[in-house]
Design a protein around this motif. Structure first.
Motif, PDB file in Angstrom:
ATOM      1  N   SER A 145      -1.159 -25.119 -12.298  1.00  0.00           N
ATOM      2  CA  SER A 145      -1.668 -24.117 -11.389  1.00  0.00           C
ATOM      3  C   SER A 145      -2.547 -25.250 -10.450  1.00  0.00           C
ATOM      4  O   SER A 145      -2.740 -26.376 -10.698  1.00  0.00           O
ATOM      5  N   LYS A 146      -2.940 -24.369  -9.468  1.00  0.00           N
ATOM      6  CA  LYS A 146      -3.918 -25.090  -8.357  1.00  0.00           C
ATOM      7  C   LYS A 146      -5.490 -24.913  -8.856  1.00  0.00           C
ATOM      8  O   LYS A 146      -5.729 -23.602  -9.184  1.00  0.00           O
ATOM      9  N   ALA A 147      -6.399 -25.664  -8.840  1.00  0.00           N
ATOM     10  CA  ALA A 147      -7.728 -25.494  -9.042  1.00  0.00           C
ATOM     11  C   ALA A 147      -8.577 -26.220  -8.160  1.00  0.00           C
ATOM     12  O   ALA A 147      -8.356 -27.430  -7.954  1.00  0.00           O
ATOM     13  N   LYS A 148      -9.521 -25.632  -7.545  1.00  0.00           N
ATOM     14  CA  LYS A 148     -10.616 -26.275  -6.891  1.00  0.00           C
ATOM     15  C   LYS A 148     -11.831 -26.527  -7.774  1.00  0.00           C
ATOM     16  O   LYS A 148     -12.220 -25.956  -8.523  1.00  0.00           O
ATOM     17  N   LEU A 149     -12.220 -27.927  -7.972  1.00  0.00           N
ATOM     18  CA  LEU A 149     -13.054 -28.522  -8.541  1.00  0.00           C
ATOM     19  C   LEU A 149     -14.006 -29.338  -7.998  1.00  0.00           C
ATOM     20  O   LEU A 149     -13.603 -30.443  -7.336  1.00  0.00           O
ATOM     21  N   ALA A 150     -15.345 -29.072  -8.101  1.00  0.00           N
ATOM     22  CA  ALA A 150     -16.350 -30.019  -7.206  1.00  0.00           C
ATOM     23  C   ALA A 150     -16.082 -30.135  -5.971  1.00  0.00           C
ATOM     24  O   ALA A 150     -16.245 -31.246  -5.416  1.00  0.00           O
ATOM     25  N   GLY A 151     -15.703 -28.911  -5.250  1.00  0.00           N
ATOM     26  CA  GLY A 151     -14.981 -29.282  -3.719  1.00  0.00           C
ATOM     27  C   GLY A 151     -13.782 -29.690  -3.597  1.00  0.00           C
ATOM     28  O   GLY A 151     -13.537 -29.942  -2.379  1.00  0.00           O
ATOM     29  N   GLN A 152     -12.976 -30.241  -4.397  1.00  0.00           N
ATOM     30  CA  GLN A 152     -11.771 -30.779  -4.339  1.00  0.00           C
ATOM     31  C   GLN A 152     -10.565 -30.145  -4.848  1.00  0.00           C
ATOM     32  O   GLN A 152     -10.535 -29.449  -5.850  1.00  0.00           O
ATOM     33  N   GLU A 153      -9.535 -30.126  -4.123  1.00  0.00           N
ATOM     34  CA  GLU A 153      -8.279 -29.259  -4.440  1.00  0.00           C
ATOM     35  C   GLU A 153      -7.638 -30.162  -5.407  1.00  0.00           C
ATOM     36  O   GLU A 153      -7.207 -31.320  -5.117  1.00  0.00           O
ATOM     37  N   THR A 154      -7.336 -29.809  -6.652  1.00  0.00           N
ATOM     38  CA  THR A 154      -6.510 -30.422  -7.681  1.00  0.00           C
ATOM     39  C   THR A 154      -5.446 -29.808  -8.142  1.00  0.00           C
ATOM     40  O   THR A 154      -5.247 -28.424  -8.126  1.00  0.00           O
ATOM     41  N   VAL A 155      -4.531 -30.258  -8.968  1.00  0.00           N
ATOM     42  CA  VAL A 155      -3.460 -29.727  -9.897  1.00  0.00           C
ATOM     43  C   VAL A 155      -3.822 -29.544 -11.103  1.00  0.00           C
ATOM     44  O   VAL A 155      -4.162 -30.822 -11.848  1.00  0.00           O
ATOM     45  N   LYS A 156      -3.827 -28.524 -11.852  1.00  0.00           N
ATOM     46  CA  LYS A 156      -4.254 -28.356 -13.178  1.00  0.00           C
ATOM     47  C   LYS A 156      -3.082 -28.281 -13.934  1.00  0.00           C
ATOM     48  O   LYS A 156      -2.124 -27.449 -13.871  1.00  0.00           O
ATOM     49  N   PHE A 157      -2.817 -29.187 -14.930  1.00  0.00           N
ATOM     50  CA  PHE A 157      -1.911 -29.078 -16.044  1.00  0.00           C
ATOM     51  C   PHE A 157      -2.339 -28.607 -17.374  1.00  0.00           C
ATOM     52  O   PHE A 157      -3.467 -29.403 -18.004  1.00  0.00           O
ATOM     53  N   SER A 158      -2.107 -27.684 -17.988  1.00  0.00           N
ATOM     54  CA  SER A 158      -2.640 -27.030 -19.274  1.00  0.00           C
ATOM     55  C   SER A 158      -1.636 -27.125 -20.311  1.00  0.00           C
ATOM     56  O   SER A 158      -0.477 -26.717 -20.088  1.00  0.00           O
ATOM     57  N   LEU A 159      -2.162 -27.345 -21.564  1.00  0.00           N
ATOM     58  CA  LEU A 159      -1.194 -27.406 -22.857  1.00  0.00           C
ATOM     59  C   LEU A 159      -1.733 -26.262 -23.720  1.00  0.00           C
ATOM     60  O   LEU A 159      -3.184 -26.382 -23.936  1.00  0.00           O
ATOM     61  N   ASN A 160      -0.882 -25.404 -24.130  1.00  0.00           N
ATOM     62  CA  ASN A 160      -1.439 -24.191 -24.769  1.00  0.00           C
ATOM     63  C   ASN A 160      -1.075 -24.487 -26.396  1.00  0.00           C
ATOM     64  O   ASN A 160       0.238 -24.439 -26.561  1.00  0.00           O
ATOM     65  N   ASN A 161      -1.818 -24.811 -27.333  1.00  0.00           N
ATOM     66  CA  ASN A 161      -1.457 -24.784 -28.712  1.00  0.00           C
ATOM     67  C   ASN A 161      -2.018 -23.521 -29.231  1.00  0.00           C
ATOM     68  O   ASN A 161      -3.173 -23.058 -29.771  1.00  0.00           O
ATOM     69  N   LYS A 162      -1.012 -22.638 -29.552  1.00  0.00           N
ATOM     70  CA  LYS A 162      -1.270 -21.371 -29.918  1.00  0.00           C
ATOM     71  C   LYS A 162      -1.598 -21.228 -31.474  1.00  0.00           C
ATOM     72  O   LYS A 162      -2.372 -20.386 -31.967  1.00  0.00           O
ATOM     73  N   THR A 163      -1.062 -22.225 -32.225  1.00  0.00           N
ATOM     74  CA  THR A 163      -1.380 -22.403 -33.534  1.00  0.00           C
ATOM     75  C   THR A 163      -2.853 -22.436 -34.065  1.00  0.00           C
ATOM     76  O   THR A 163      -3.428 -21.908 -34.768  1.00  0.00           O
ATOM     77  N   ASP A 164      -3.457 -23.407 -33.227  1.00  0.00           N
ATOM     78  CA  ASP A 164      -4.872 -23.581 -33.346  1.00  0.00           C
ATOM     79  C   ASP A 164      -5.865 -23.148 -32.296  1.00  0.00           C
ATOM     80  O   ASP A 164      -6.888 -23.220 -32.275  1.00  0.00           O
ATOM     81  N   ASN A 165      -5.260 -22.089 -31.497  1.00  0.00           N
ATOM     82  CA  ASN A 165      -6.001 -21.264 -30.662  1.00  0.00           C
ATOM     83  C   ASN A 165      -6.756 -22.176 -29.645  1.00  0.00           C
ATOM     84  O   ASN A 165      -8.007 -22.049 -29.548  1.00  0.00           O
ATOM     85  N   LEU A 166      -6.199 -23.158 -29.040  1.00  0.00           N
ATOM     86  CA  LEU A 166      -6.842 -23.949 -28.059  1.00  0.00           C
ATOM     87  C   LEU A 166      -6.190 -24.217 -26.772  1.00  0.00           C
ATOM     88  O   LEU A 166      -5.031 -24.303 -26.817  1.00  0.00           O
ATOM     89  N   VAL A 167      -6.781 -24.545 -25.632  1.00  0.00           N
ATOM     90  CA  VAL A 167      -6.008 -24.857 -24.448  1.00  0.00           C
ATOM     91  C   VAL A 167      -6.685 -26.196 -23.944  1.00  0.00           C
ATOM     92  O   VAL A 167      -7.822 -26.277 -23.930  1.00  0.00           O
ATOM     93  N   ALA A 168      -5.927 -27.176 -23.611  1.00  0.00           N
ATOM     94  CA  ALA A 168      -6.255 -28.386 -23.191  1.00  0.00           C
ATOM     95  C   ALA A 168      -5.901 -28.657 -21.662  1.00  0.00           C
ATOM     96  O   ALA A 168      -4.703 -28.584 -21.831  1.00  0.00           O
ATOM     97  N   SER A 169      -6.565 -28.987 -21.044  1.00  0.00           N
ATOM     98  CA  SER A 169      -6.241 -28.990 -19.287  1.00  0.00           C
ATOM     99  C   SER A 169      -6.812 -30.718 -18.812  1.00  0.00           C
ATOM    100  O   SER A 169      -7.913 -30.934 -19.178  1.00  0.00           O
ATOM    101  N   ILE A 170      -5.816 -31.104 -17.917  1.00  0.00           N
ATOM    102  CA  ILE A 170      -6.474 -32.264 -17.132  1.00  0.00           C
ATOM    103  C   ILE A 170      -6.055 -31.565 -15.669  1.00  0.00           C
ATOM    104  O   ILE A 170      -5.375 -30.952 -15.158  1.00  0.00           O
TER     105      ILE A 170
END
Length: 273
Positions: free
Chosen positions: A186-211
């Motif tokens: 997805s697209k995400a604006k972060l600290a005034g900059q346009e970034t591309v956000k890649f998210s990994l969803n681990n449903k088993t452990d109920n967590l999402v990690a994103s870069i």
């Protein structure tokens, strides 16, 4: 709790990178499948940019937000980090005065064998095996970017920068492994900059990690980690202000020399929260 869950998230991002370096990957039916197309060329550029050299210097801000029914809390720390493959770091963590009531700083040092936490305000330090800190609930205080960088073998930068047929095959293996996970873009604006956000969803452990990557070179802007356990929602995000790659850092930076008058104790509290 945090250590186990973050380690799981970190493994999600690294599984497609670390495993091919060490041994051939056996083909298996993926547990998750990416639900939509992702920009694999940007991910490849991000990998090459992140692991340019065996050492790096990073300035970043770590923010923790938590909430449960009727209660919320937040905390912030500024990080100055030196990291070098394999498994060496020196990180100065300065906590925000509004969180602690006063200025508080801690220095975290590892030469790959011994970990040291030093509190200058108390003139006290503790030492333990480096592997104990790596598996502790406090390991994220060195910064997610440092943990991710040090998760690779020392030959990683040379392999990623080689530009040979073998390195291209390695990249294709990595990208295929990432596609086999529950990966979204997805697209995400972060600290005034346009970034591309890649998210990994681990449903088993109920967590999402994103870069968060900055096009076109894929420079890392942030890493965050979200989870919920026992009715408590936690988000920890590291935003990178500056990250410089270099060939090496003097090994003396990763050796702790106890200051005059300092006292070695069994435990030093890293977090003020």
């Amino acid at each position: 709790m945090f250590s186990h869950r973050f380690s799981t998230a970190l493994c999600l991002f690294c599984c497609g990178i670390a495993i091919p370096l060490l041994a051939p990957v056996a083909k298996a039916t993926p547990v998750y499948l990416s639900r939509s197309p992702v920009d694999l060329s940007l991910l490849k550029a991000g990998i090459k940019t992140f692991w340019q050299t065996p050492a790096c210097v990073t300035q970043s801000t770590l923010t923790i937000n938590g909430s449960s029914t009727g209660v919320s809390f937040t905390g912030k720390a500024n990080l100055q980090a030196l990291s070098q493959l394999p498994n060496q770091f020196r990180v100065e963590v300065e906590f925000a005065p509004q969180d602690t009531g006063q200025s508080q700083r801690v220095v975290l040092v590892s030469d790959g064998e011994t970990f040291t936490a030093f509190r200058p305000d108390l003139n006290q330090y503790m030492q333990s095996p480096a592997k104990d800190f790596q598996g502790s609930d406090n390991n994220f205080w060195v910064g997610f970017s440092t943990l991710l960088f040090l998760s690779m073998p020392p030959e990683t930068p040379a392999l990623f920068q080689a530009g040979t047929a073998s390195s291209e095959t390695l990249f294709q293996t990595i990208l295929q492994e990432l596609q086999a996970l529950d990966l979204s873009e997805s697209k995400a604006k972060l600290a005034g900059q346009e970034t591309v956000k890649f998210s990994l969803n681990n449903k088993t452990d109920n967590l999402v990690a994103s870069i968060y990557l900055l096009p076109p070179q894929g420079r890392l802007k942030a890493i965050d980690f979200e989870t919920e356990s026992q009715g408590i929602k936690i988000q920890i995000q590291e935003i990178i202000q500056q990250r410089d790659c270099q060939a090496s850092i003097p090994n003396s930076q990763f050796k702790f020399l106890s200051p005059p008058g300092s006292q070695q104790v069994k435990k030093v509290e890293i977090s003020p929260f």
